[in-house]
Each structure stands twice: as C-alpha cells, then as structure tokens.
Design an enzyme around this catalytic site. Structure first.
Site, short mmCIF file in Angstrom:
data_model
loop_
_atom_site.label_atom_id
_atom_site.label_comp_id
_atom_site.label_asym_id
_atom_site.label_seq_id
_atom_site.Cartn_x
_atom_site.Cartn_y
_atom_site.Cartn_z
N ASN A 19 -63.44 -4.31 -20.50
CA ASN A 19 -63.27 -5.30 -19.41
C ASN A 19 -62.62 -6.50 -19.81
OD1 ASN A 19 -65.26 -7.34 -20.49
ND2 ASN A 19 -66.75 -6.02 -20.21
N ASN A 68 -77.31 -1.18 -16.90
CA ASN A 68 -76.53 -0.23 -16.77
C ASN A 68 -77.07 1.27 -16.88
OD1 ASN A 68 -74.21 -1.94 -17.93
ND2 ASN A 68 -74.25 -1.65 -15.73
N ARG A 134 -66.00 -0.08 -11.71
CA ARG A 134 -66.93 0.99 -12.59
C ARG A 134 -67.54 2.10 -11.53
NH1 ARG A 134 -68.33 -0.81 -17.45
NH2 ARG A 134 -66.58 -2.23 -18.31
N HIS A 163 -68.76 -5.68 -12.33
CA HIS A 163 -70.03 -4.97 -12.10
C HIS A 163 -70.65 -5.98 -10.90
CE1 HIS A 163 -71.07 -2.95 -15.60
NE2 HIS A 163 -70.94 -1.92 -14.81
N ASP A 165 -73.55 -7.12 -10.35
CA ASP A 165 -74.50 -8.18 -11.15
C ASP A 165 -73.87 -9.33 -11.75
OD1 ASP A 165 -74.00 -7.16 -13.29
OD2 ASP A 165 -75.97 -6.48 -13.93
N CYS A 257 -77.72 -8.58 -17.03
CA CYS A 257 -77.43 -7.44 -17.71
C CYS A 257 -78.17 -6.79 -18.95
CB CYS A 257 -75.99 -7.32 -18.47
SG CYS A 257 -74.59 -8.01 -17.39
#
Ligand code: ARG
Length: 263
Positions: A19, A68, A134, A163, A165, A257
């Site tokens: 990322n 995740n 993703r 993501h 979140d 995360c």
C-alpha cells in the site's frame, strides 16, 4: 463486554510494500512498536474491552492487523482471502484460531478477495463493504448470501485509503465518521442515504488515520494528531483517547486495524 482479538507485534516489520504507506526504506522501530501496541491494548482494556490474543508468527509481519482476519457474525466467521500472497499465509493462522475458539469458519472461493472487517463494517442494521483496492466486489454477493442479508457496496477511490476502515468508522446506529475524498461519488450517496449523522473527517485528520478508530460505546480510541476530529467527537459527547501509533502508520494501519471485534 466487548471482546477484541489482537496479535502481539513480535514479528511486525515493513518487509514488503502493498500500500502507498509502506516503504522498506522506512522501517518500524520494533521497541517503539511493541510499546505503542501495549499501550493501545491497555487503553482498550480500560475502556471496557476484553482482549483475546492470537499468537504471532515469524514471517507474517502483518498478522498484527487482526481486523483483516475475517468478518465475524455471531458464532460464524467469513475468513479473509487476501489479495496479496505475502499476506495469504495469515489465512490458516486465523482459520485455526477461529476453529479452536468456537467459531464456524466459512471460506470464500480462492479468487474472491475479501479482507475481513478491514473492508466490512456495520452501522446500525446496515452492513457496508468496501471494494476495489483489496476486496473484490464479487465477494460481496457471496457474503450477502452466506449471511442472508443485504450488503451495501462502497467503491474506494483513493489508494491511500485502500481498506474501508481507513476512511469510514461507524460510531452508533445512524452515526459514523468518514473521509469523503476516499469514496467515489456513488458510494458517498449510498452513505448519505443510510446514515443520518455523517461526521466529515478532514484530509489532515484522515491522513493521520483518524477514521481508523475503535469505538466502544462512549469511548473512542483514535490515533494522535487528529485535532478537528477530537473536537467533533467531544462535542458529540464521546470520551476520546488519542494513542500514538506512528510505527503502524508506516504499514498503513492504526487503532482499528489492530483489533477485531469478536462479539
Ligand atoms: N500493511 C497492512 C496491509 O497493507 C496493513 C493492514 C491494515 N489493515 C486494515 N484493516 N486497514 O495489508
């Protein structure tokens, strides 16, 4: 009592670049990472969370990002299918953890990429799932069928917020914070149509991972440096706990995360 899954950062490092935040030239300081993670865990406990742990594994530096692992729904979990092979080694670790802790593990087809609670967040009765960088939108239909509920798909548009979140954080039914610039036009409309109190996070605070917060009732644990966001949350009656997570930002992650809600 809210239950959170976390993973100690014993092997956390920046070993690859998947990322825009990650650079092998900008490594994480292991001692500092350990201290920041421990502090986060302690703050979450003080906010009333019960923390469960998955054992860290050498060679899986991102296993700390337990958001995740999968999407938990009651005693079932839809296990993640990671887009990048460097993270797919986490799948069997999380599968074992869930299976030995009383969860029924649901598996997606191999190429239906889906990165768990990182890309799937409930706000009241609505389940929002992010896709593009993703997770694959294809996984959303499968999830909807498995859970027998509607999924509201949101296309992510800025690779820094890869993501869901990282740019969206539900606070309570009908209330969430989000960074509008991370979403495509239609996704912004879907959010506005389903959430009555949408708190806009500035780019300044979003880049400090302000949306990657853990909300536990009246408590919100946010990364440090999010000035406007802290003021907005306080004015709505929340008790805000800023936590320095500089080493995890180097990996493209922060408070949310590093946790997975299990209840
Ligand atoms: N380095 C990790 C990755 O790129 C960070 C994951 C952050 N997790 C999250 N739920 N946003 O996959």
């Amino acid at each position: 009592m809210p239950r959170l899954l976390m993973c100690p950062p014993t092997y956390f490092a920046i070993e690859y670049e998947i990322n825009p935040w990650m650079s092998r030239l900008r490594g994480a300081d292991p001692k500092l990472a350990e201290a920041q993670w421990t502090h986060l865990r302690d703050v979450l406990r003080r906010c009333g969370a019960e923390v469960e742990l998955v054992e860290p594994r050498r060679g899986l530096p991102d296993l700390v990002f337990t958001a995740n692992a999968g999407l938990v729904a009651g005693d079932r979990v839809i296990l993640s299918r990671f887009r990048f092979p460097v993270r797919s080694g986490e799948e069997p670790v999380f599968r074992d953890w869930f299976a030995t802790h009383g969860f029924t593990v649901e598996e997606l087809p191999p190429d239906a990429f889906f990165e768990g609670a990182g890309d799937a967040l409930e706000c009241g009765e609505h389940l929002f799932c992010g896709y593009h960088f993703r997770s694959e939108i294809r996984s959303h239909d499968i999830i909807a069928r498995l859970l027998n509920r509607r999924v509201l798909s949101l296309q992510l548009a800025d690779p820094r917020f890869y993501h869901l979140d990282t740019c969206f954080c539900p606070l309570s039914a009908g209330q969430a914070m989000y960074y509008p610039g991370a979403f495509d036009e239609y996704a912004r409309r879907v959010l506005a149509a389903h959430i009555s109190d949408l708190i806009e996070v500035s780019e300044h605070d979003a880049l400090r991972f302000g949306c990657n917060a853990v909300c536990l009732g009246e408590h919100v644990v946010v990364p440090t440096g999010c000035t406007q966001l802290v003021a907005d949350l306080c004015s709505r009656g929340y008790r805000v706990h800023p936590v320095n997570l500089s080493e995890y930002l180097k990996s493209g992650g922060a408070a949310k995360c590093l946790t997975l809600r299990l209840d």
